[in-house]
Design a protein around this motif. Structure first.
Motif, PDB file in Angstrom:
ATOM      1  N   LEU A   1       6.914   1.043 -35.698  1.00  0.00           N
ATOM      2  CA  LEU A   1       6.298   1.274 -37.001  1.00  0.00           C
ATOM      3  C   LEU A   1       5.177   0.276 -37.260  1.00  0.00           C
ATOM      4  O   LEU A   1       4.095   0.631 -37.747  1.00  0.00           O
ATOM      5  CB  LEU A   1       7.364   1.189 -38.096  1.00  0.00           C
ATOM      6  N   ALA A   2       5.421  -0.994 -36.922  1.00  0.00           N
ATOM      7  CA  ALA A   2       4.394  -2.013 -37.121  1.00  0.00           C
ATOM      8  C   ALA A   2       3.163  -1.726 -36.263  1.00  0.00           C
ATOM      9  O   ALA A   2       2.019  -1.867 -36.700  1.00  0.00           O
ATOM     10  CB  ALA A   2       4.964  -3.391 -36.808  1.00  0.00           C
ATOM     11  N   GLY A   3       3.375  -1.291 -35.018  1.00  0.00           N
ATOM     12  CA  GLY A   3       2.245  -0.960 -34.151  1.00  0.00           C
ATOM     13  C   GLY A   3       1.431   0.206 -34.700  1.00  0.00           C
ATOM     14  O   GLY A   3       0.192   0.213 -34.628  1.00  0.00           O
ATOM     15  N   GLY A   4       2.114   1.209 -35.250  1.00  0.00           N
ATOM     16  CA  GLY A   4       1.390   2.343 -35.834  1.00  0.00           C
ATOM     17  C   GLY A   4       0.549   1.921 -37.018  1.00  0.00           C
ATOM     18  O   GLY A   4      -0.603   2.362 -37.176  1.00  0.00           O
ATOM     19  N   LEU A   5       1.102   1.052 -37.875  1.00  0.00           N
ATOM     20  CA  LEU A   5       0.327   0.572 -39.020  1.00  0.00           C
ATOM     21  C   LEU A   5      -0.890  -0.240 -38.587  1.00  0.00           C
ATOM     22  O   LEU A   5      -1.984  -0.114 -39.146  1.00  0.00           O
ATOM     23  CB  LEU A   5       1.231  -0.255 -39.938  1.00  0.00           C
TER      24      LEU A   5
ATOM     25  N   LEU B   1      -2.515   0.055 -35.749  1.00  0.00           N
ATOM     26  CA  LEU B   1      -3.493   0.983 -35.162  1.00  0.00           C
ATOM     27  C   LEU B   1      -4.262   1.725 -36.244  1.00  0.00           C
ATOM     28  O   LEU B   1      -5.494   1.896 -36.154  1.00  0.00           O
ATOM     29  CB  LEU B   1      -2.762   1.975 -34.255  1.00  0.00           C
ATOM     30  N   ALA B   2      -3.575   2.185 -37.294  1.00  0.00           N
ATOM     31  CA  ALA B   2      -4.254   2.868 -38.388  1.00  0.00           C
ATOM     32  C   ALA B   2      -5.255   1.948 -39.078  1.00  0.00           C
ATOM     33  O   ALA B   2      -6.389   2.335 -39.395  1.00  0.00           O
ATOM     34  CB  ALA B   2      -3.229   3.411 -39.388  1.00  0.00           C
ATOM     35  N   ALA B   3      -4.854   0.707 -39.326  1.00  0.00           N
ATOM     36  CA  ALA B   3      -5.765  -0.250 -39.955  1.00  0.00           C
ATOM     37  C   ALA B   3      -6.967  -0.526 -39.063  1.00  0.00           C
ATOM     38  O   ALA B   3      -8.099  -0.662 -39.540  1.00  0.00           O
ATOM     39  CB  ALA B   3      -5.014  -1.546 -40.262  1.00  0.00           C
TER      40      ALA B   3
END
Length: 301
Positions: free
Chosen positions: A64-68, A70-72
């Motif tokens: 989840l942290a990696g996805g956030l 990447l989005a940022a």
């Protein structure tokens, strides 16, 4: 001694008795406890089992942290590219505007050049008509062809749309000509007026300062009237050089003069005819010089 057989003993079965108390207790339970309690219990049970909310395991949390992150990163890179490309887009737009302005100025200059050349050609054609052969009829040819300015006695006819150009009804001259019954002056109306003036003895005619010749055309483009492809706007002022009083009388008594009177009476088109001691008409903007030779047929033996 045999006796009569005895019937089997009859067993009494207790009758079923309805229990209204049980039904009433179930209805009371439903009324006292709404479905929200059941939903709340299911949500609590789901949360206790770990099926909802944030991920519980470390691996899921890292995902989840990696996805956030990447989005940022994508949002940040997009904003940076937009900021970098903004000056480039503004510069390209400014260059495009400058090119449009330059081409517009060049087109205007070419149009002015064409107008000067057209005026020069018209002047040369008028001079050619003045010095052309024909003896004493050279001046008359110049007047009739529109090569020179003319002035003299004549008439002034003003034709204008009705005050309220609304749809009319009934039979009229426009219905037979394919025109709608409105209070607008049409090109066919002006054609009849000009032809009537020529037939009544006019030597030169102009509409709104536009000199007419034998090659002039009165047409329509939508609701606009064109004279030699130049649009005119109402009111239409028609000047005609000729014997003023006789010209006025002949025109009003002609079929085209009666046609104009019908338009005035039935459709509200406004007209005003007056005799003038002196009217001035400009030369035609462009005169086409044409020559003709008599055709002689060879005799047959």
């Amino acid at each position: 001694m045999c006796g009569m057989p005895q019937p089997p003993p009859v067993r009494s079965t207790p009758a079923r008795v309805s229990r209204p108390d049980a039904s009433m207790s179930l209805l009371t339970n439903v009324m006292d406890h709404s479905l929200d309690d059941g939903y709340a219990e299911a949500a609590a049970r789901k949360e206790s089992e770990g099926a909802g909310g944030l991920p519980k395991t470390l691996r899921a949390k890292l995902g989840l942290a990696g996805g956030l992150v990447l989005a940022a990163l994508v949002v940040t890179v997009g904003a940076a590219q937009a900021r970098i490309s903004a000056p480039v887009v503004a510069k390209e737009r400014e260059e495009l505007v400058d090119r449009v302005d330059a081409e517009t100025k060049a087109a205007d200059e070419l149009e002015r050049t064409v107008d000067r050349l057209r005026d020069d050609v018209s002047a040369r054609q008028r001079e050619a008509l003045k010095h052309s052969g024909g003896g004493g009829q050279a001046d008359l040819v110049s007047v009739l062809s529109g090569a020179v300015e003319v002035h003299g006695p004549g008439i002034k006819l003003v034709v204008n749309d009705a005050k309220e150009a609304s749809t009319g009804g009934g039979d009229g001259p426009r219905e037979t000509s394919g025109f709608s019954d409105t209070g607008r002056v049409r090109d066919r109306d002006m054609q009849k007026v000009v032809n009537g003036l020529w037939a009544s003895g006019a030597e030169a005619v102009s509409i709104n300062g536009q000199r007419l010749t034998a090659l002039s055309a009165i047409r329509a483009a939508g609701d606009a009237i064109l004279v030699d492809n130049k649009p005119l706007v109402p009111p239409y002022t028609v000047l005609a050089v000729g014997d003023g009083k006789n010209l006025s009388t002949r025109f009003q008594n002609s079929a085209d003069g009666v046609y104009l009177s019908v338009l005035q009476e039935d459709y509200g088109i406004r007209t005003a005819l007056s005799v003038k001691d002196d009217v001035r008409l400009p030369a035609a903007p462009s005169v086409i010089v044409r020559t003709a030779e008599p055709r002689t047929e060879k005799g047959t033996s």
